[in-house]
Scaffold this active site. Structure first.
Site, PDB file in Angstrom:
ATOM      1  N   LYS A 134      37.451  48.440  41.063  1.00  0.00           N
ATOM      2  CA  LYS A 134      37.044  47.331  41.268  1.00  0.00           C
ATOM      3  C   LYS A 134      37.337  46.421  40.074  1.00  0.00           C
ATOM      4  O   LYS A 134      37.749  45.414  40.136  1.00  0.00           O
ATOM      5  CB  LYS A 134      35.656  47.279  41.887  1.00  0.00           C
ATOM      6  CG  LYS A 134      35.276  45.556  42.117  1.00  0.00           C
ATOM      7  CD  LYS A 134      34.033  45.581  42.772  1.00  0.00           C
ATOM      8  CE  LYS A 134      32.647  45.867  41.786  1.00  0.00           C
ATOM      9  NZ  LYS A 134      32.754  44.881  40.900  1.00  0.00           N
ATOM     10  N   ASP A 152      34.265  44.308  46.588  1.00  0.00           N
ATOM     11  CA  ASP A 152      32.738  44.471  46.332  1.00  0.00           C
ATOM     12  C   ASP A 152      31.984  44.272  47.653  1.00  0.00           C
ATOM     13  O   ASP A 152      32.843  44.238  48.670  1.00  0.00           O
ATOM     14  CB  ASP A 152      32.416  43.291  45.095  1.00  0.00           C
ATOM     15  CG  ASP A 152      32.441  41.933  45.946  1.00  0.00           C
ATOM     16  OD1 ASP A 152      32.762  41.788  47.152  1.00  0.00           O
ATOM     17  OD2 ASP A 152      31.518  41.001  45.418  1.00  0.00           O
TER      18      ASP A 152
END
Length: 224
Positions: A134, A152
């Protein structure tokens, strides 16, 4: 396998192409140039900010890094600041001790192996301490304009709730965005989805009454 259980576990299909176009066209019209809410001045400060943001809010990270980034904007400067100095700056952030160690370690690697520059490949970024997929995708997207999708909790929820990108885990949702979101929206898709999930399509009580894509969303438990 019991067919009832198999059917129950099957993911719904992603929204059709035309609906995806309409969905993202509205998000783009309301926010033509979305950006991360983390404050940064260059690739290194963005990398640090994103690494610090794990299990922390962007607002909290921005408060903690305001004075830090006035003093430190490069890996060598971070090394010169030292672990204790960094820890003092970020002690209001969750898991700050481990994050401080990671930032110092990645700064050392950047100085010794990359001439102080942040690498531009996902694989190289993910080899840095404290940098997961991420974090790497945020850096690739925001700094190097690569249409990487940083999934997320907001995007995971929104991808499934709206069926823009259904998936059982963040990796599946990332692939679903890449597979289903039209190419013209890929660069900014994760920014729009994060912001929409953070401020409108919230976890406990989505604000469907003010949602500009509510009529395109198949979510049954709308709060209108």
């Amino acid at each position: 396998m019991n067919m009832t259980k198999a059917s129950a576990s099957r993911l719904p299909p992603a929204l059709p192409y035309a609906t995806q176009v309409a969905f993202f066209s509205r998000l783009r019209e309301s926010n033509p140039h979305p950006v991360t809410e983390l404050h940064y001045s260059n690739a290194f400060t963005l990398l640090v900010a994103v690494a610090l943001s794990a299990q922390a809010t962007d607002v909290g990270v921005n408060k903690a890094t305001k004075a830090l980034f006035e003093q430190v904007t490069a890996p060598q400067q971070m090394l010169d600041l030292g672990l204790e100095g960094l820890t003092e700056h970020i002690k209001t952030i969750g898991l700050f001790r481990q994050k401080a160690k990671n930032v110092m370690a990645l700064s050392k690697i950047l100085v010794e192996e990359y001439g102080g520059e942040v690498p531009t490949s996902r694989a190289a970024l993910m080899l840095l301490p404290g940098v997961g997929r991420k974090t790497a995708n945020v850096v690739l997207n925001s700094l190097f304009h690569i249409p990487a999708q940083a999934v997320d909790t907001h995007i995971f929820r929104l991808g499934n709730r709206t069926q823009i990108a259904p998936g059982r885990d963040v990796d599946q949702v990332e692939r679903a965005i890449e597979d289903n979101v039209p190419a013209e929206f890929q660069q900014d898709a994760h920014h729009w989805l994060i912001l929409h999930g953070r401020y409108i399509c919230q976890a406990k009580r989505p604000r469907c009454a003010v949602c500009i894509v509510a009529d395109l969303c198949p979510y049954e438990e709308k709060t209108i």
